[in-house]
Design a protein around this motif. Structure first.
Motif, PDB file in Angstrom:
ATOM      1  N   PHE A   9       0.611  -1.074   0.060  1.00 25.59           N
ATOM      2  CA  PHE A   9       0.028  -0.029  -0.090  1.00 25.59           C
ATOM      3  C   PHE A   9       0.674   1.346   0.089  1.00 25.59           C
ATOM      4  CE2 PHE A   9      -4.023  -2.010   2.113  1.00 25.59           C
ATOM      5  CZ  PHE A   9      -3.945  -2.993   1.248  1.00 25.59           C
ATOM      6  N   ALA A  10       1.987   1.185   0.892  1.00 26.40           N
ATOM      7  CA  ALA A  10       2.898   2.376   1.086  1.00 26.40           C
ATOM      8  C   ALA A  10       3.432   2.881  -0.472  1.00 26.40           C
ATOM      9  CB  ALA A  10       3.993   2.074   2.099  1.00 26.40           C
ATOM     10  N   GLU A  11       3.952   1.729  -1.196  1.00 20.07           N
ATOM     11  CA  GLU A  11       4.483   1.970  -2.485  1.00 20.07           C
ATOM     12  C   GLU A  11       3.516   2.414  -3.481  1.00 20.07           C
ATOM     13  OE1 GLU A  11       6.095  -1.868  -3.642  1.00 20.07           O
ATOM     14  OE2 GLU A  11       8.049  -1.637  -2.093  1.00 20.07           O
ATOM     15  N   ARG A  12       2.292   2.128  -3.400  1.00 28.84           N
ATOM     16  CA  ARG A  12       1.214   2.823  -4.175  1.00 28.84           C
ATOM     17  C   ARG A  12       0.676   3.873  -3.905  1.00 28.84           C
ATOM     18  NH1 ARG A  12      -2.358  -1.382  -6.100  1.00 28.84           N
ATOM     19  NH2 ARG A  12      -3.856   0.194  -6.689  1.00 28.84           N
ATOM     20  N   ILE A  13       0.763   4.431  -2.832  1.00 32.06           N
ATOM     21  CA  ILE A  13       0.435   5.719  -2.500  1.00 32.06           C
ATOM     22  C   ILE A  13       1.043   6.708  -1.748  1.00 32.06           C
ATOM     23  CG2 ILE A  13      -2.159   4.516  -2.008  1.00 32.06           C
ATOM     24  CD1 ILE A  13      -2.087   4.892   0.760  1.00 32.06           C
ATOM     25  N   LEU A  14       2.145   6.377  -1.431  1.00 33.54           N
ATOM     26  CA  LEU A  14       2.937   7.392  -0.635  1.00 33.54           C
ATOM     27  C   LEU A  14       4.097   7.857  -1.536  1.00 33.54           C
ATOM     28  CD1 LEU A  14       3.608   6.062   3.107  1.00 33.54           C
ATOM     29  CD2 LEU A  14       2.145   7.568   2.349  1.00 33.54           C
ATOM     30  N   ASP A  15       4.646   9.047  -1.566  1.00 31.62           N
ATOM     31  CA  ASP A  15       5.897   9.383  -2.520  1.00 31.62           C
ATOM     32  C   ASP A  15       6.895   8.655  -1.928  1.00 31.62           C
ATOM     33  OD1 ASP A  15       4.536  11.288  -3.939  1.00 31.62           O
ATOM     34  OD2 ASP A  15       4.906  12.869  -2.397  1.00 31.62           O
ATOM     35  N   ASP A  21      -2.536   8.550   7.839  1.00 26.39           N
ATOM     36  CA  ASP A  21      -2.185  10.119   7.613  1.00 26.39           C
ATOM     37  C   ASP A  21      -2.449  10.286   6.257  1.00 26.39           C
ATOM     38  OD1 ASP A  21      -1.911  10.448  10.269  1.00 26.39           O
ATOM     39  OD2 ASP A  21       0.440  10.402  10.109  1.00 26.39           O
ATOM     40  N   GLU A  22      -2.070   9.680   5.309  1.00 28.51           N
ATOM     41  CA  GLU A  22      -2.143   9.873   3.840  1.00 28.51           C
ATOM     42  C   GLU A  22      -3.790   9.768   3.256  1.00 28.51           C
ATOM     43  OE1 GLU A  22      -1.946  10.512  -0.048  1.00 28.51           O
ATOM     44  OE2 GLU A  22      -0.593  11.189   1.350  1.00 28.51           O
ATOM     45  N   ASN A  68      -9.560  16.259   9.338  1.00 28.93           N
ATOM     46  CA  ASN A  68     -10.845  16.112   9.976  1.00 28.93           C
ATOM     47  C   ASN A  68     -11.141  14.679  10.313  1.00 28.93           C
ATOM     48  OD1 ASN A  68     -11.396  18.881  10.418  1.00 28.93           O
ATOM     49  ND2 ASN A  68     -12.302  18.743   8.276  1.00 28.93           N
ATOM     50  N   GLY A  69     -10.128  13.727   9.660  1.00 28.95           N
ATOM     51  CA  GLY A  69     -10.301  12.417   9.973  1.00 28.95           C
ATOM     52  C   GLY A  69     -11.344  11.912   8.768  1.00 28.95           C
ATOM     53  N   GLU A  70     -11.639  12.473   7.887  1.00 34.78           N
ATOM     54  CA  GLU A  70     -12.563  11.930   6.758  1.00 34.78           C
ATOM     55  C   GLU A  70     -11.592  11.209   5.566  1.00 34.78           C
ATOM     56  OE1 GLU A  70     -15.651  11.489   7.431  1.00 34.78           O
ATOM     57  OE2 GLU A  70     -15.680  12.559   9.297  1.00 34.78           O
ATOM     58  N   ILE A  71     -12.161  10.461   4.835  1.00 34.65           N
ATOM     59  CA  ILE A  71     -11.278   9.921   3.565  1.00 34.65           C
ATOM     60  C   ILE A  71     -11.319  10.699   2.603  1.00 34.65           C
ATOM     61  CG2 ILE A  71     -11.531   8.009   2.178  1.00 34.65           C
ATOM     62  CD1 ILE A  71     -13.332   6.095   4.080  1.00 34.65           C
ATOM     63  N   LYS A  95      -9.853   4.763   8.228  1.00 37.38           N
ATOM     64  CA  LYS A  95     -11.233   5.396   9.065  1.00 37.38           C
ATOM     65  C   LYS A  95     -11.325   4.817  10.296  1.00 37.38           C
ATOM     66  CE  LYS A  95     -14.586   8.380   9.589  1.00 37.38           C
ATOM     67  NZ  LYS A  95     -14.290   9.663  10.292  1.00 37.38           N
ATOM     68  N   HIS A  96     -11.354   3.471  10.119  1.00 34.16           N
ATOM     69  CA  HIS A  96     -11.927   2.935  11.272  1.00 34.16           C
ATOM     70  C   HIS A  96     -10.729   2.678  12.497  1.00 34.16           C
ATOM     71  CE1 HIS A  96     -14.995   0.009   9.159  1.00 34.16           C
ATOM     72  NE2 HIS A  96     -15.374   1.396   9.644  1.00 34.16           N
TER      73      HIS A  96
END
Length: 219
Positions: free
Chosen positions: A77-83, A109-110, A115-118, A136-137
């Protein structure tokens, strides 16, 4: 919902009803400490149910991720969505469990806003929406745990405890979590969680104390 006639408070509506009754009795000059204790236990009970409900959802998601992607799903997941420069690197001597906990925090965090919303880009993605719901959960559980610690602070007096209780139960985050818990269609999960909590009450929540408070409340 629930009933103010017994220790069966479930959700913000029941809590609010009991609070109004307490305010009425206080206005009449009747003793309040016993009722205040019941209100505190009712909120504590609600928060514990929220936490266990969210934990169950998190466990289900993580089991699904492991089955679908493998045990290194966090790294994927980290490789997919984080720089690349934002992906946490494992520190020397750091356990894999501790490293993956930091990875999870970075993923949460990403995928969520301040506000903790997706974030929309994850909510609208067919695959990543499920990842974001897990995040979110995770966030909501941390908020519920924070609320529990906030009202359970042993250093505060009765007045401050009452103020904090009212602050928590009137907050938007509490109401959203409570609504999720109350409207859950997963009846089996709710029944399992309620059974577990009812069988393992904190030692401070004795049947005798609650029964005494109920008797006084009904007098």
């Amino acid at each position: 919902g629930g009933s103010v006639e017994g220790y069966q408070l479930r959700g913000a509506a029941a809590f609010e009803k009991f609070s109004h009754e307490l305010a009425r009795r206080n206005a009449e000059g009747r003793g309040s400490q016993t009722f205040d204790t019941v209100l505190h236990l009712a909120l504590l009970d609600n928060l514990n149910r929220q936490i266990d409900f969210l934990s169950d959802r998190i466990d289900q998601s993580e089991a699904g991720f492991a089955a679908r992607y493998g045990e290194d799903w966090r790294e994927q997941f980290a490789e997919r969505i984080l720089d690349p420069d934002e992906i946490p690197q494992r520190r020397e001597g750091e356990s894999m469990a501790d490293y993956r906990a930091r990875l999870e925090d970075a993923l949460v965090d990403e995928m969520l806003d301040e506000n903790g919303e997706i974030k929309p880009e994850y909510a609208n993605d067919p695959e990543m929406a499920e990842w974001a719901l897990w995040a979110k959960h995770r966030y909501d559980r941390a908020q519920a745990e924070r609320d529990r610690d906030y009202i359970e602070d042993p250093s505060i007096d009765q007045i401050e405890r009452t103020r904090r209780r009212e602050e928590v139960v009137s907050s938007a985050s509490f109401k959203k979590r409570d609504k999720l818990w109350q409207q859950s269609a997963d009846v089996e999960t709710r029944a399992k969680i309620e059974t577990a909590i009812d069988a393992d009450k904190d030692s401070t929540i004795s049947t005798a104390n609650v029964a005494a408070a109920d008797n006084a409340f009904l007098s």
